[in-house]
Scaffold this motif. Structure first.
Motif, PDB file in Angstrom:
ATOM      1  N   HIS A 220      58.931  -2.517  75.966  1.00 52.11           N
ATOM      2  CA  HIS A 220      58.016  -3.095  74.947  1.00 52.11           C
ATOM      3  C   HIS A 220      58.680  -3.282  73.535  1.00 52.11           C
ATOM      4  O   HIS A 220      58.275  -4.414  72.888  1.00 52.11           O
ATOM      5  CB  HIS A 220      56.735  -2.389  74.812  1.00 52.11           C
ATOM      6  N   LEU A 221      59.335  -2.427  72.982  1.00 49.75           N
ATOM      7  CA  LEU A 221      60.010  -2.732  72.108  1.00 49.75           C
ATOM      8  C   LEU A 221      61.121  -3.606  71.764  1.00 49.75           C
ATOM      9  O   LEU A 221      61.088  -4.500  70.931  1.00 49.75           O
ATOM     10  CB  LEU A 221      60.877  -1.351  71.467  1.00 49.75           C
ATOM     11  N   GLU A 222      61.813  -3.614  73.011  1.00 52.87           N
ATOM     12  CA  GLU A 222      62.768  -4.897  73.159  1.00 52.87           C
ATOM     13  C   GLU A 222      62.010  -6.302  73.039  1.00 52.87           C
ATOM     14  O   GLU A 222      62.549  -7.043  72.349  1.00 52.87           O
ATOM     15  CB  GLU A 222      63.654  -4.903  74.344  1.00 52.87           C
ATOM     16  N   GLU A 223      60.966  -6.232  73.739  1.00 48.56           N
ATOM     17  CA  GLU A 223      60.379  -7.730  73.709  1.00 48.56           C
ATOM     18  C   GLU A 223      59.629  -8.124  72.473  1.00 48.56           C
ATOM     19  O   GLU A 223      59.774  -9.192  71.867  1.00 48.56           O
ATOM     20  CB  GLU A 223      59.193  -7.525  75.110  1.00 48.56           C
ATOM     21  N   ALA A 224      59.002  -7.172  71.519  1.00 47.16           N
ATOM     22  CA  ALA A 224      58.411  -7.156  70.499  1.00 47.16           C
ATOM     23  C   ALA A 224      59.712  -7.462  69.518  1.00 47.16           C
ATOM     24  O   ALA A 224      59.349  -8.547  68.653  1.00 47.16           O
ATOM     25  CB  ALA A 224      57.726  -6.108  69.937  1.00 47.16           C
ATOM     26  N   ALA A 225      60.972  -6.976  69.458  1.00 52.17           N
ATOM     27  CA  ALA A 225      61.815  -7.180  68.589  1.00 52.17           C
ATOM     28  C   ALA A 225      62.459  -8.514  68.681  1.00 52.17           C
ATOM     29  O   ALA A 225      63.205  -9.293  67.760  1.00 52.17           O
ATOM     30  CB  ALA A 225      62.846  -6.182  68.815  1.00 52.17           C
ATOM     31  N   THR A 226      62.207  -9.142  70.003  1.00 51.90           N
ATOM     32  CA  THR A 226      62.954 -10.334  70.356  1.00 51.90           C
ATOM     33  C   THR A 226      62.294 -11.458  69.325  1.00 51.90           C
ATOM     34  O   THR A 226      63.121 -12.647  69.130  1.00 51.90           O
ATOM     35  CB  THR A 226      62.690 -10.788  71.789  1.00 51.90           C
ATOM     36  N   ASP A 227      61.171 -11.362  68.993  1.00 52.71           N
ATOM     37  CA  ASP A 227      60.554 -12.224  68.488  1.00 52.71           C
ATOM     38  C   ASP A 227      60.923 -12.374  66.961  1.00 52.71           C
ATOM     39  O   ASP A 227      60.889 -13.623  66.013  1.00 52.71           O
ATOM     40  CB  ASP A 227      59.041 -12.019  68.005  1.00 52.71           C
ATOM     41  N   PHE A 228      62.008 -11.340  66.470  1.00 53.29           N
ATOM     42  CA  PHE A 228      62.651 -11.458  65.094  1.00 53.29           C
ATOM     43  C   PHE A 228      63.635 -12.533  65.062  1.00 53.29           C
ATOM     44  O   PHE A 228      64.196 -12.682  63.886  1.00 53.29           O
ATOM     45  CB  PHE A 228      63.104 -10.045  64.624  1.00 53.29           C
ATOM     46  N   LEU A 229      64.135 -12.705  66.286  1.00 50.92           N
ATOM     47  CA  LEU A 229      65.481 -13.798  66.397  1.00 50.92           C
ATOM     48  C   LEU A 229      64.939 -15.192  66.336  1.00 50.92           C
ATOM     49  O   LEU A 229      65.607 -16.190  66.181  1.00 50.92           O
ATOM     50  CB  LEU A 229      65.922 -13.436  67.600  1.00 50.92           C
TER      51      LEU A 229
END
Length: 477
Positions: A220-229
């Motif tokens: 979940h953290l990885e998926e959410a962080a991907t939006d920052f890119l």
């Protein structure tokens, strides 16, 4: 903006007038105004080096695109690039003075970066800070940009870097819990639901359960962080790209991806992206999920270690400090307590971020600064919580094995294991009688001749109560 220099200070002018600054200050007049206007919190930019790095990466990428378009001279570009490299190397962070929480949708932060980078660039060019006719915070460092695209891009890059920094700390905590689960795999204990005796399990299963619920959050953290890119660099003021040249946005984002080494991409709709801060809302939500589970684990550790003589007392937490100024010998579960408090703070930051995200109006969200502060602060808090919990608590936990086994033998809950063999109604009658008489389930079953001792011992073998099994046993009568 222009300046004049004396031996002790320089004078800079802007729209509102002139101000004196220390002659060697690398910040400028707009940073000074931001410091004076926003003495709000104790959270300054220099407390968040990865955010400062995000600003440096963004300004470097913008300068590269402007240079390719012929909007910066070779000398100006090389000097701006060198300034950004200095900042990325950890230099001059003390010049980033403005409060993270500020009005103006981040303009003070953007100008703090523009001014510091311009003045460092001037020194690389052989000039003095403030000689902006050679490299201006506005005309060169901020070329083709607005706060409204440079600032959120820097936030995204800074938060993605912070996410990558946080992950190893969470994984170390998970590994610590798994190791403790393996260590306690042989210890039988009572499980509990609604704080009442339930059915037997192993202490190892408890700790592996802790590990698994945290491990599930990594995705979940990885998926959410991907939006920052995904960034809106090149959108400028409101998403129309005004004051930039065709191709600038694409070149800037390509440069940003190459410089960072990450798969940074340009937003498809710049207008929508410029007011949309949902990536921070999403990542804070992912962190809140972790915080909820951290607090649950901390609560369980406090309950399991409660006592030492009048509580559950199944485990012992490492003694970290005397627990009372009046009660001799008292030791409190201070590490789980502080971790729960971190969890509460992260949950509060998530609510703040959600409310600020909802406050976007028209083509901009002016509340973005507090959202960024909440996200960066929460990541830092969680990193410290992960490390503190695993090094000062989990790694040193010991088990009171005899107490755990005794509770299983004395518990009414073991009657549940008899359900498949004697039926629910019969098991209920045994449980009721055990409660009324104080006798053990084991003794009552034998007295009533429901099962042979051999069969009863097989059913109540700890290995047969902590996993699915199929036993060839039939009750009498």
């Amino acid at each position: 903006m222009y300046m004049k220099t004396t031996n002790e200070y320089r004078v800079e002018h802007d729209l509102l007038g002139k101000r004196e600054l220390p002659v060697d200050a690398l910040y400028g007049i707009q940073t000074l105004r931001g410091v004076e206007n926003f003495s709000i919190s104790r959270f300054r930019l220099d407390q968040y080096p990865l955010f400062i790095n995000g600003l440096a990466y963004t300004k470097w990428a913008a300068a590269e695109a402007n240079h390719q378009l012929g909007l910066l001279t070779d000398e100006q570009f090389n000097a701006i690039k060198a300034a950004c490299e200095d900042i990325l190397a950890g230099k001059y962070h003390d010049q980033f003075l403005v409060d993270m929480i500020q009005g103006g949708a981040g303009t003070s932060t953007n100008m703090n970066a523009n001014e510091v980078i311009a003045n460092i660039a001037l020194m690389h060019m052989g000039h003095q800070p403030g000689e902006y006719e050679y490299c201006s915070p506005h005309d060169q460092v901020n070329r083709s940009q607005s706060t409204n695209d440079a600032y959120p891009t820097a936030i995204h890059i800074g938060l993605y870097a912070s996410h990558l920094k946080m992950l190893p700390h969470l994984k170390e905590l998970i590994a610590s819990l798994k190791k403790k689960g393996d260590e306690f795999a042989h210890i039988i204990k009572m499980g509990r639901t609604q704080l009442e005796d339930a059915v037997p399990m192993t202490l190892g299963q408890t700790f592996h359960g802790f590990a698994s619920i945290l491990e599930n959050e990594l995705l979940h953290l990885e998926e959410a962080a991907t939006d920052f890119l995904t960034v809106n660099l090149g959108a400028t003021a409101i998403g129309t790209g005004i004051c930039s040249e065709p191709g600038y946005a694409e070149k800037a984002v390509e440069a940003l991806a190459r410089i960072t080494g990450w798969k940074v991409v340009l937003s498809e709709d710049w207008v929508g992206a410029t007011s949309d801060t949902s990536c921070m809302v999403g990542y804070m939500s992912a962190m809140k999920r972790v915080a909820v589970k951290l607090s649950k684990i901390s609560n369980d550790l406090r309950l399991l270690s409660s006592g030492p003589r009048c509580g559950l007392g199944e485990i012992n937490l490492p003694a970290r400090q005397p627990g009372s100024s009046i009660m001799p010998g008292k030791v409190n579960p201070v590490i789980p307590e502080v971790v729960s408090q971190v969890a509460f703070k992260v949950m509060g930051n998530e609510l703040c971020t959600t409310m600020a995200g909802e406050a976007a109006q028209m083509e901009l969200n002016a509340m973005e600064p507090v959202m960024a502060q909440c996200c960066f602060e929460s990541i830092d808090l969680l990193i410290h919580a992960y490390d503190t919990l695993h090094t000062l608590c989990i790694d040193g936990i010991t088990a009171n094995e005899a107490k755990c086994v005794e509770e299983v033998h004395n518990s009414i809950g073991v009657v549940t294991a008899l359900n498949p063999y004697i039926g629910y109604d019969h098991a209920t009658a045994i449980a009721k009688k055990a409660l009324e008489t104080g006798q053990s389930v084991y003794k009552l079953v034998l007295e009533e001749g429901i099962l042979t001792k051999e069969d009863l011992d097989t059913i109540l073998n700890p290995k047969n109560m902590v996993r699915p099994v199929k036993l060839d046993i039939h009750a009498k009568g």
